[in-house]
Design a protein around this motif. Sequence first.
Motif, PDB file in Angstrom:
ATOM      1  N   THR A   1       0.836  -1.203   0.000  1.00  0.00           N
ATOM      2  CA  THR A   1       0.000   0.000   0.000  1.00  0.00           C
ATOM      3  C   THR A   1       0.873   1.256   0.000  1.00  0.00           C
ATOM      4  O   THR A   1       0.425   2.331  -0.420  1.00  0.00           O
ATOM      5  CB  THR A   1      -0.948   0.029   1.208  1.00  0.00           C
ATOM      6  OG1 THR A   1      -0.181   0.025   2.426  1.00  0.00           O
ATOM      7  CG2 THR A   1      -1.875  -1.181   1.201  1.00  0.00           C
TER       8      THR A   1
ATOM      9  N   MET B   1       1.593   1.805  -3.610  1.00  0.00           N
ATOM     10  CA  MET B   1       0.361   2.343  -4.205  1.00  0.00           C
ATOM     11  C   MET B   1       0.252   3.837  -3.962  1.00  0.00           C
ATOM     12  O   MET B   1      -0.028   4.627  -4.870  1.00  0.00           O
ATOM     13  CB  MET B   1      -0.873   1.639  -3.627  1.00  0.00           C
ATOM     14  CG  MET B   1      -1.281   0.360  -4.313  1.00  0.00           C
ATOM     15  SD  MET B   1      -2.797  -0.337  -3.593  1.00  0.00           S
ATOM     16  CE  MET B   1      -3.999   0.933  -3.994  1.00  0.00           C
TER      17      MET B   1
ATOM     18  N   SER C   1      -2.874  -5.094  -3.960  1.00  0.00           N
ATOM     19  CA  SER C   1      -2.063  -3.871  -3.930  1.00  0.00           C
ATOM     20  C   SER C   1      -0.734  -4.089  -4.644  1.00  0.00           C
ATOM     21  O   SER C   1      -0.129  -3.142  -5.149  1.00  0.00           O
ATOM     22  CB  SER C   1      -1.833  -3.418  -2.488  1.00  0.00           C
ATOM     23  OG  SER C   1      -1.103  -4.381  -1.753  1.00  0.00           O
TER      24      SER C   1
ATOM     25  N   SER D   1       0.094  -1.732  -7.853  1.00  0.00           N
ATOM     26  CA  SER D   1       1.349  -0.973  -7.892  1.00  0.00           C
ATOM     27  C   SER D   1       2.077  -1.208  -9.211  1.00  0.00           C
ATOM     28  O   SER D   1       2.613  -0.275  -9.819  1.00  0.00           O
ATOM     29  CB  SER D   1       2.246  -1.373  -6.721  1.00  0.00           C
ATOM     30  OG  SER D   1       1.664  -1.034  -5.482  1.00  0.00           O
TER      31      SER D   1
ATOM     32  N   ILE E   1     -10.347  -2.703  -2.844  1.00  0.00           N
ATOM     33  CA  ILE E   1      -9.047  -2.785  -3.516  1.00  0.00           C
ATOM     34  C   ILE E   1      -8.981  -3.920  -4.543  1.00  0.00           C
ATOM     35  O   ILE E   1      -8.554  -3.699  -5.686  1.00  0.00           O
ATOM     36  CB  ILE E   1      -7.908  -2.908  -2.486  1.00  0.00           C
ATOM     37  CG1 ILE E   1      -7.822  -1.622  -1.641  1.00  0.00           C
ATOM     38  CG2 ILE E   1      -6.567  -3.177  -3.171  1.00  0.00           C
ATOM     39  CD1 ILE E   1      -6.837  -1.710  -0.482  1.00  0.00           C
TER      40      ILE E   1
END
Length: 320
Positions: free
Chosen positions: A18, A21, A88, A92, A147
């Motif tokens: 995260t 991200m 995530s 990314s 997500i």
Amino acid sequence: MTLQRLKWLEHFPIAMFTITMGLSGLAMALRAAEPVLGLTGVLSTAVFGLTLVLFFSFLVLYLIKLASCVRSVADEWNHPVQLALFPSMSISLLLLSALMLDSWAGLAHLMWLAGMVLQGVLTLAVVSGWISARAFQHGHLNPAWFIPTVGNVIVSFAGVPLGYIEISWFFISAGLMFWLILVSLVMNRLIFHDPLPERLQPTLVVLIAPPALIFLAWVGLMGRVDAFAHILLNVTYLFVLIVAMQLPRMLKLPFALTFWALSFPIAAATSASFTYAAATDSIPHQVIGLGLLFALCVIISFLAFHTIRLVISGQLFQPD
């Protein structure tokens, strides 16, 4: 490598992605703001470079964890909250591929293909986990559940420029459908059931991300701002205002990695504002974008400071 040396790695969480991200979102927002601010691209490039290094560092560490601490990875996968954080990693990868498309098109293409496949596999795996024989409770549902599914729309960010139009339509359709389903479920949980635990309260900010991301993907696919895009952008602003009223209470909570949930949604709203402003020559939306960018920079600075402090103190990789 001894078990003792691997002890910290056993607790290296999937939530670390995260961070990449959030930083990818910051690079994306800076790139959208640079024409307005008259900047050259140095800032967004620097943030992108840092994010790229961090992402591949985290990826290597997590792969080592997967090879040496399989049970720990399985525990995360079976956790009702941490399960939603696995995409995530693919998100990314997709964001980084979109950011590097102009500079390293070939590498960006390969990263996009890997991210697209991984996002599809993780989406199917997570949704299958949700609807399998496992019994989830109302308390397990939280905004982080957006997500795995709504992240699908990010596929189009690089997918459209690369020419994968039908694939992009497929992923944005999946993301839009699951957003409509999950926003009803999440709001029901927030209104009619117990409040979110303290550690999960920062995930409220994730409510901002889906309409902002769908707006960006929709405009990218359509090539213009239409009526549906207007609705998406204004829904984004509505959630920004709702979340802003909760921020003072959130910031009083003890810092945890879940606070990185504050970063990417604000970045998505910032990019959406600048994208709308560029498409319509709207000065008010430029001002909104600049305000959100300032807030994003303050938030990222706050998050980076507290994360580095946890790393130095050795408290970051502790059993959850």
